[in-house]
Scaffold this motif. Sequence first.
Motif, PDB file in Angstrom:
ATOM      1  N   ILE A 155     118.918 138.685  23.337  1.00  0.00           N
ATOM      2  CA  ILE A 155     119.140 137.780  22.211  1.00  0.00           C
ATOM      3  C   ILE A 155     120.125 136.697  22.609  1.00  0.00           C
ATOM      4  CG2 ILE A 155     120.955 139.270  21.274  1.00  0.00           C
ATOM      5  CD1 ILE A 155     120.132 138.417  18.479  1.00  0.00           C
ATOM      6  N   LEU A 186     119.766 137.543  14.716  1.00  0.00           N
ATOM      7  CA  LEU A 186     119.723 138.915  14.213  1.00  0.00           C
ATOM      8  C   LEU A 186     118.818 139.023  12.987  1.00  0.00           C
ATOM      9  CD1 LEU A 186     123.419 140.151  14.514  1.00  0.00           C
ATOM     10  CD2 LEU A 186     121.431 141.044  15.736  1.00  0.00           C
ATOM     11  N   ILE A 200     125.382 145.942  19.716  1.00  0.00           N
ATOM     12  CA  ILE A 200     125.229 144.683  20.454  1.00  0.00           C
ATOM     13  C   ILE A 200     126.114 144.733  21.699  1.00  0.00           C
ATOM     14  CG2 ILE A 200     125.474 142.181  20.396  1.00  0.00           C
ATOM     15  CD1 ILE A 200     125.117 142.266  17.388  1.00  0.00           C
ATOM     16  N   VAL A 250     120.669 143.405  22.023  1.00  0.00           N
ATOM     17  CA  VAL A 250     120.725 144.129  20.760  1.00  0.00           C
ATOM     18  C   VAL A 250     119.979 145.433  20.956  1.00  0.00           C
ATOM     19  CG1 VAL A 250     120.041 144.150  18.345  1.00  0.00           C
ATOM     20  CG2 VAL A 250     120.854 142.051  19.381  1.00  0.00           C
TER      21      VAL A 250
END
Length: 361
Positions: free
Chosen positions: A299, A306, A325, A336
């Motif tokens: 991510i 998110l 995370i 994540v």
Amino acid sequence: MRTALVIGTGLIGTSAALALAARGVTVHLADHDPDRASTAAALGAGTDEAPAGPVDLAVVAVPPAHVARTLADAMRRGLARGYIDVASVKGGPRRELEALGCDLAPYIGTHPMAGKEKSGPLAASADLFEGRPWVLTPTRDSDTEVFNLALELIALCRAVPVVMDADGHDRAVALVSHTPQLVSSMVAARLEEADETAVRLCGQGIRDVTRIAASDPRMWVEILSANPGPVADVLSGLAADLEETVQALRALQSGDEAKRRGGADGIEDVLRRGNTGRERVPGKHGSAPAAYEVVAVLISDQPGQLARIFADAGHAGVNIEDVRIEHATGQQAGLVQLMVEPASADTLARTLVERGWSLRR
């Protein structure tokens, strides 16, 4: 319960006051520092004006060393029908109250198992206790009315009541709260003068272990000073394990093959015992621990990422049981880790790939 008096407007006291006020209880706030009480009042926790007469319940939220005398003073002044404290140690304050000649019938010791690394009224929140255990330590002398008031307080804070013996509670928190704080601080102290290159290698493991080391030292000195014996007992056992582990590691350095095998066995033993102990830690909602499968997603550190992942998981019909995370060092990215039921892992992974996410194994 219609009225309450919270004495001590730090994190715990103000959080309880916020929860009570939000549910219609008239809350009066008092603190040795009037500015703290005013701050709590400004946050919506109640009023810093003294009550006109006795309230239904007085909640003493001061450090353990000051609990007994604060309670004794409140009882002498007749400030409430019932009295509780929320200190993290229970046996000592009760014995101090007995030594001061107080009537213990209108009093019950309690301890909400909730907190933060930060302290003070500005760190407080009305939902701090939701779903968390809240220990009550009544005695044979405790009035039923006070016990019911304490249960009502816990219900209004949406916590879960747990009844224990006071000294049993102190031994329990020495193991599950006080010793972990010290161990976390000791590990974090190793970083104080560590080489910067080593510190830059810090990953999720060291972050997890040292998270609570950010707590207020003065607060913890007060807590540990009220429960030194049980904490020392737990640390003594830990020290024995540490010494055996050190000896096992030294054996692994040896050129003697028999010693090396013995050292490896010693290390494996402590690691396996750790596995067994970790399995006893309650899982989601206090239920038995569940084995989840991890779906790791790369991510970027941008707004909305998110939210997109959770929305895509919802599209797949998969419930996210837990999430962690891990931030990449020197990059605006991270992993994540989505914990899901094993039967749902493949469905979630397939859906996320279809929607453009990059997975990591």
